[in-house]
Design an enzyme around this catalytic site. Sequence first.
Site, mmCIF file in Angstrom:
data_model
loop_
_atom_site.group_PDB
_atom_site.id
_atom_site.type_symbol
_atom_site.label_atom_id
_atom_site.label_comp_id
_atom_site.label_asym_id
_atom_site.label_seq_id
_atom_site.Cartn_x
_atom_site.Cartn_y
_atom_site.Cartn_z
ATOM 1 N N GLU A 1 79.168 18.386 85.419
ATOM 2 C CA GLU A 1 78.649 19.750 85.276
ATOM 3 C C GLU A 1 78.375 20.330 86.660
ATOM 4 O O GLU A 1 77.614 21.275 86.817
ATOM 5 C CB GLU A 1 77.430 19.803 84.366
ATOM 6 C CG GLU A 1 76.298 18.895 84.741
ATOM 7 C CD GLU A 1 75.094 19.063 83.818
ATOM 8 O OE1 GLU A 1 74.614 20.188 83.678
ATOM 9 O OE2 GLU A 1 74.645 18.050 83.260
ATOM 10 N N CYS B 1 75.047 16.957 80.366
ATOM 11 C CA CYS B 1 75.057 15.521 80.704
ATOM 12 C C CYS B 1 75.837 14.678 79.709
ATOM 13 O O CYS B 1 75.952 13.466 79.890
ATOM 14 C CB CYS B 1 73.627 14.988 80.770
ATOM 15 S SG CYS B 1 72.616 15.834 81.972
ATOM 16 N N HIS C 1 70.285 8.249 78.298
ATOM 17 C CA HIS C 1 70.395 9.288 79.321
ATOM 18 C C HIS C 1 69.006 9.434 79.942
ATOM 19 O O HIS C 1 68.011 9.518 79.222
ATOM 20 C CB HIS C 1 70.849 10.611 78.701
ATOM 21 C CG HIS C 1 70.675 11.756 79.638
ATOM 22 N ND1 HIS C 1 71.281 11.773 80.880
ATOM 23 C CD2 HIS C 1 69.925 12.896 79.574
ATOM 24 C CE1 HIS C 1 70.922 12.869 81.524
ATOM 25 N NE2 HIS C 1 70.103 13.570 80.750
HETATM 26 P P1 HMG Z 1 55.835 18.774 84.884
HETATM 27 O O1 HMG Z 1 55.310 20.129 84.671
HETATM 28 O O2 HMG Z 1 55.699 18.194 86.245
HETATM 29 O O3 HMG Z 1 55.280 17.782 83.793
HETATM 30 O O4 HMG Z 1 57.376 18.784 84.497
HETATM 31 P P2 HMG Z 1 53.853 17.213 83.439
HETATM 32 O O5 HMG Z 1 52.761 17.950 84.112
HETATM 33 O O6 HMG Z 1 53.897 17.171 81.963
HETATM 34 O O7 HMG Z 1 53.866 15.737 84.088
HETATM 35 C C1 HMG Z 1 54.853 14.822 83.796
HETATM 36 C C2 HMG Z 1 54.184 13.491 83.378
HETATM 37 O O8 HMG Z 1 53.418 13.006 84.490
HETATM 38 C C3 HMG Z 1 53.200 13.651 82.217
HETATM 39 O O9 HMG Z 1 53.324 12.500 81.418
HETATM 40 C C4 HMG Z 1 51.852 13.649 82.918
HETATM 41 O O10 HMG Z 1 50.773 13.214 82.094
HETATM 42 C C5 HMG Z 1 52.107 12.677 84.032
HETATM 43 P P3 HMG Z 1 53.205 12.610 79.792
HETATM 44 O O11 HMG Z 1 51.889 13.221 79.524
HETATM 45 O O12 HMG Z 1 54.355 13.509 79.380
HETATM 46 O O13 HMG Z 1 53.363 11.205 79.340
HETATM 47 N N1 HMG Z 1 51.172 12.800 85.150
HETATM 48 C C6 HMG Z 1 50.650 11.758 85.801
HETATM 49 N N2 HMG Z 1 50.802 10.421 85.626
HETATM 50 C C7 HMG Z 1 50.139 9.575 86.471
HETATM 51 N N3 HMG Z 1 49.317 10.026 87.470
HETATM 52 C C8 HMG Z 1 49.136 11.360 87.673
HETATM 53 C C9 HMG Z 1 49.816 12.269 86.814
HETATM 54 N N4 HMG Z 1 49.869 13.626 86.736
HETATM 55 C C10 HMG Z 1 50.695 13.925 85.708
HETATM 56 N N5 HMG Z 1 48.348 11.784 88.652
HETATM 57 C C11 HMG Z 1 59.450 18.131 83.544
HETATM 58 C C12 HMG Z 1 58.076 17.671 84.003
HETATM 59 C C13 HMG Z 1 60.237 16.960 83.019
HETATM 60 C C14 HMG Z 1 59.301 19.194 82.450
HETATM 61 C C15 HMG Z 1 60.164 18.751 84.784
HETATM 62 O O14 HMG Z 1 60.392 17.735 85.732
HETATM 63 C C16 HMG Z 1 61.489 19.400 84.447
HETATM 64 O O15 HMG Z 1 61.561 20.567 84.076
HETATM 65 N N6 HMG Z 1 62.616 18.637 84.594
HETATM 66 C C17 HMG Z 1 63.959 19.143 84.300
HETATM 67 C C18 HMG Z 1 64.256 19.152 82.819
HETATM 68 C C19 HMG Z 1 64.347 17.767 82.237
HETATM 69 O O16 HMG Z 1 64.482 16.779 82.930
HETATM 70 N N7 HMG Z 1 64.330 17.689 80.883
HETATM 71 C C20 HMG Z 1 64.457 16.424 80.196
HETATM 72 C C21 HMG Z 1 65.146 16.529 78.849
HETATM 73 S S1 HMG Z 1 66.626 17.534 78.917
HETATM 74 C C22 HMG Z 1 67.844 16.462 79.565
HETATM 75 O O17 HMG Z 1 67.665 15.284 79.651
HETATM 76 C C23 HMG Z 1 69.121 17.104 80.016
HETATM 77 C C24 HMG Z 1 69.282 17.228 81.517
HETATM 78 O O18 HMG Z 1 69.585 15.985 82.077
HETATM 79 C C25 HMG Z 1 70.385 18.254 81.831
HETATM 80 C C26 HMG Z 1 71.739 18.147 81.168
HETATM 81 O O19 HMG Z 1 71.919 17.742 80.024
HETATM 82 O O20 HMG Z 1 72.679 18.599 81.826
HETATM 83 C C27 HMG Z 1 68.026 17.743 82.190
#
Ligand code: HMG
Length: 397
Positions: free
Chosen positions: A82, A114, A236
């Site tokens: 992609e 992906c 993935h």
């Molecule tokens: P964010 O806003 O940083 O997330 O975005 P958050 O605040 O929810 O924190 C992430 C995790 O860290 C959470 O864990 C927090 O609790 C934890 P959870 O509650 O979910 O278990 N956390 C901590 N842990 C330990 N110590 C701390 C601490 N602070 C927080 N101090 C997000 C995260 C994944 C949304 C962002 O990185 C993003 O937008 N990523 C891109 C999209 C993505 O990866 N989506 C995944 C599914 S879609 C997919 O897989 C397809 C893709 O590969 C593309 C394609 O197909 O082409 C993306």
Amino acid sequence: MAAPTIGIHDICFATTGYVLDLAELAGHRGVPVQKYQRGLGQDSMSVPAEDEDIVTLAAAAAAPILATHGHDEIRTVLVATETGVDQSKAAGLYLLSLLDLPSSIRVVELKQACYSGTAAIQFAAAMVAREPGSRVLVIATDIARYDLDTAAEATQGAAAVAMLISADPAMLQLSPISGVYARDISDFWRPNHRSTPVVAGKESIAAYHDAVAGAWRDFHARGGRKFGDFAAHCYHQPFTQMAVKAHRELTRLFAAGAESEAAVLAGTLYNRKIGNCYTASCYLGLVSLLDHSGDLSGCPVAVVSYGSGCVAEVLELYPVPGYRARLRTELHRRTMTERTTVSYAEYRHLWNIQPPTDGSDYLLPDQRSGPFRLAAISGNRRIYERRRNAGSTKKSA
Ligand code: HMG
């Protein structure tokens, strides 16, 4: 006559020459590093040099496979990506000269976020079933790039995984049963005018969970074995905690007993240090599982593929007795450890360099020692080079 078994005869990955420690990114973003290391399950991310792209990564991943098996039986090259470098020409065509591939070959590029590496494997298996003496070179290759200073920035990465699909494979047999799921949603997409995706982070996570559950339901409806009967699961991995969470959720959904994170973790070890590599991600997970596990001969392994937009598929693979002697574990470890660590400032500098969008000529600095490089863009053509240390892709004895 019994149908031949079809599957992965050889598999190898390549990644970029540079790497950024996420502790460095966390420090500059004012985020506790545990958020990346524990919350996302990521330690570092591969960063492309200026003269690296999906073609140089694809060539680097495929070269060792061609050096071992030659190209005589390869009738098709399928590149899944992609991160396309052209709207018309297939990236795989550049590999003809870089890898000395013959002209009696079909070459095409596939896209569906992906997921398309998995589609490529299924298409390759169908081609081999039709012509069992032939082989298909499948390469999933991507550079995951998000806007700077966003939540997604820490999940960037890059890698290519090359796989030789053949009859009577020496490494992994592919079961004819698979489970699929598709839905028209907008959780992550990249319109033509953008160099980075638009992403609805939290929605994309929910969409991933729904889609992989849907693919498993379809898998079971088609007679596939129970979720809990697999020896290992490769997912993935947009970030490795996604695999752990999906596995936990699927274990609950399919009442598969005590959740075994061990069945997932071996398949996340390279991904933790490379980052998201889109189409290559679940196959990097597969290589990680094979390189870091004991003998899995004959044991069922699930590969769970997800691509935003969205499509998911569950594949069932069986490692073939003797496969361990063919693993490229040493090469893979060197690929990881030979990356040069960049500082935050160097990473930002590299991120911000973009080839001109007005068609003007562009010479790229010779930045790293990988076997292939993008040397220039001249007259709108991409000029690739094989480095002198690249070695031969001619079959070894
Ligand atoms: P964010 O806003 O940083 O997330 O975005 P958050 O605040 O929810 O924190 C992430 C995790 O860290 C959470 O864990 C927090 O609790 C934890 P959870 O509650 O979910 O278990 N956390 C901590 N842990 C330990 N110590 C701390 C601490 N602070 C927080 N101090 C997000 C995260 C994944 C949304 C962002 O990185 C993003 O937008 N990523 C891109 C999209 C993505 O990866 N989506 C995944 C599914 S879609 C997919 O897989 C397809 C893709 O590969 C593309 C394609 O197909 O082409 C993306």
